[in-house]
Design a protein around this motif. Structure first.
Motif, PDB file in Angstrom:
ATOM      1  N   LEU A  73       0.946  -0.869   0.062  1.00 57.67           N
ATOM      2  CA  LEU A  73       0.020  -0.320   0.127  1.00 57.67           C
ATOM      3  C   LEU A  73       0.754   1.354  -0.013  1.00 57.67           C
ATOM      4  O   LEU A  73       0.775   2.258  -0.779  1.00 57.67           O
ATOM      5  N   LEU A  74       2.355   1.293   0.703  1.00 54.75           N
ATOM      6  CA  LEU A  74       3.012   2.308   0.960  1.00 54.75           C
ATOM      7  C   LEU A  74       3.746   2.491  -0.247  1.00 54.75           C
ATOM      8  O   LEU A  74       3.577   3.844  -0.841  1.00 54.75           O
ATOM      9  N   VAL A  75       3.828   1.896  -1.263  1.00 57.42           N
ATOM     10  CA  VAL A  75       4.962   2.108  -2.510  1.00 57.42           C
ATOM     11  C   VAL A  75       3.709   1.994  -3.335  1.00 57.42           C
ATOM     12  O   VAL A  75       3.845   3.187  -4.503  1.00 57.42           O
ATOM     13  N   ALA A  76       2.743   1.221  -2.908  1.00 56.37           N
ATOM     14  CA  ALA A  76       1.306   2.333  -4.221  1.00 56.37           C
ATOM     15  C   ALA A  76       1.363   3.654  -4.077  1.00 56.37           C
ATOM     16  O   ALA A  76       0.912   4.651  -5.284  1.00 56.37           O
ATOM     17  N   TRP A  77       0.630   4.037  -3.003  1.00 54.56           N
ATOM     18  CA  TRP A  77       1.264   5.410  -2.676  1.00 54.56           C
ATOM     19  C   TRP A  77       2.264   6.399  -2.506  1.00 54.56           C
ATOM     20  O   TRP A  77       2.276   7.632  -2.876  1.00 54.56           O
ATOM     21  N   PRO A  90       8.293   8.933   4.057  1.00 53.96           N
ATOM     22  CA  PRO A  90       8.064   8.842   5.237  1.00 53.96           C
ATOM     23  C   PRO A  90       7.499   9.320   6.750  1.00 53.96           C
ATOM     24  O   PRO A  90       6.739   9.221   7.407  1.00 53.96           O
ATOM     25  N   PRO A  91       7.593  10.734   6.508  1.00 53.90           N
ATOM     26  CA  PRO A  91       6.445  11.679   7.609  1.00 53.90           C
ATOM     27  C   PRO A  91       5.111  11.007   7.136  1.00 53.90           C
ATOM     28  O   PRO A  91       4.437  10.918   8.516  1.00 53.90           O
ATOM     29  N   HIS A 118       0.391   6.974  10.446  1.00 58.29           N
ATOM     30  CA  HIS A 118      -0.558   6.515  10.279  1.00 58.29           C
ATOM     31  C   HIS A 118       0.209   5.165  11.288  1.00 58.29           C
ATOM     32  O   HIS A 118       0.350   5.052  12.579  1.00 58.29           O
ATOM     33  N   ILE A 119      -0.542   4.533  11.811  1.00 56.97           N
ATOM     34  CA  ILE A 119      -0.694   3.334  13.453  1.00 56.97           C
ATOM     35  C   ILE A 119      -0.186   2.472  12.164  1.00 56.97           C
ATOM     36  O   ILE A 119      -1.177   1.092  11.084  1.00 56.97           O
ATOM     37  N   HIS A 120       0.238   0.776  13.112  1.00 54.12           N
ATOM     38  CA  HIS A 120       1.081   0.233  12.415  1.00 54.12           C
ATOM     39  C   HIS A 120       0.889  -1.203  13.576  1.00 54.12           C
ATOM     40  O   HIS A 120       1.177  -0.984  14.764  1.00 54.12           O
ATOM     41  N   ALA A 121       0.519  -2.202  12.548  1.00 51.12           N
ATOM     42  CA  ALA A 121      -0.257  -3.198  13.671  1.00 51.12           C
ATOM     43  C   ALA A 121       0.762  -4.019  14.866  1.00 51.12           C
ATOM     44  O   ALA A 121       2.004  -4.068  14.478  1.00 51.12           O
TER      45      ALA A 121
END
Length: 47
Positions: free
Chosen positions: A7-11, A15-16, A21-24
């Motif tokens: 998801l982060l790569v797609a976005w 880093p900021p 976001h909350i990481h599980a």
């Protein structure tokens, strides 16, 4: 972790943005271990 990373790569996230976001947590192994500690009445998060 793979789903979150994908998801982060797609976005194309920086880093900021990711840090907001909350990481599980806990991990699967921590959750299973805590479950068995709780069943043995020695859970780390019992009151």
């Amino acid at each position: 972790m793979i789903a979150e990373s994908q998801l982060l790569v797609a976005w194309d996230a920086e880093p900021p943005l990711v840090a907001q976001h909350i990481h599980a947590h806990p991990t699967l192994s921590e959750a299973v271990g805590e479950t068995f500690l709780t069943l043995a009445e020695r859970g780390l998060h019992q009151h």
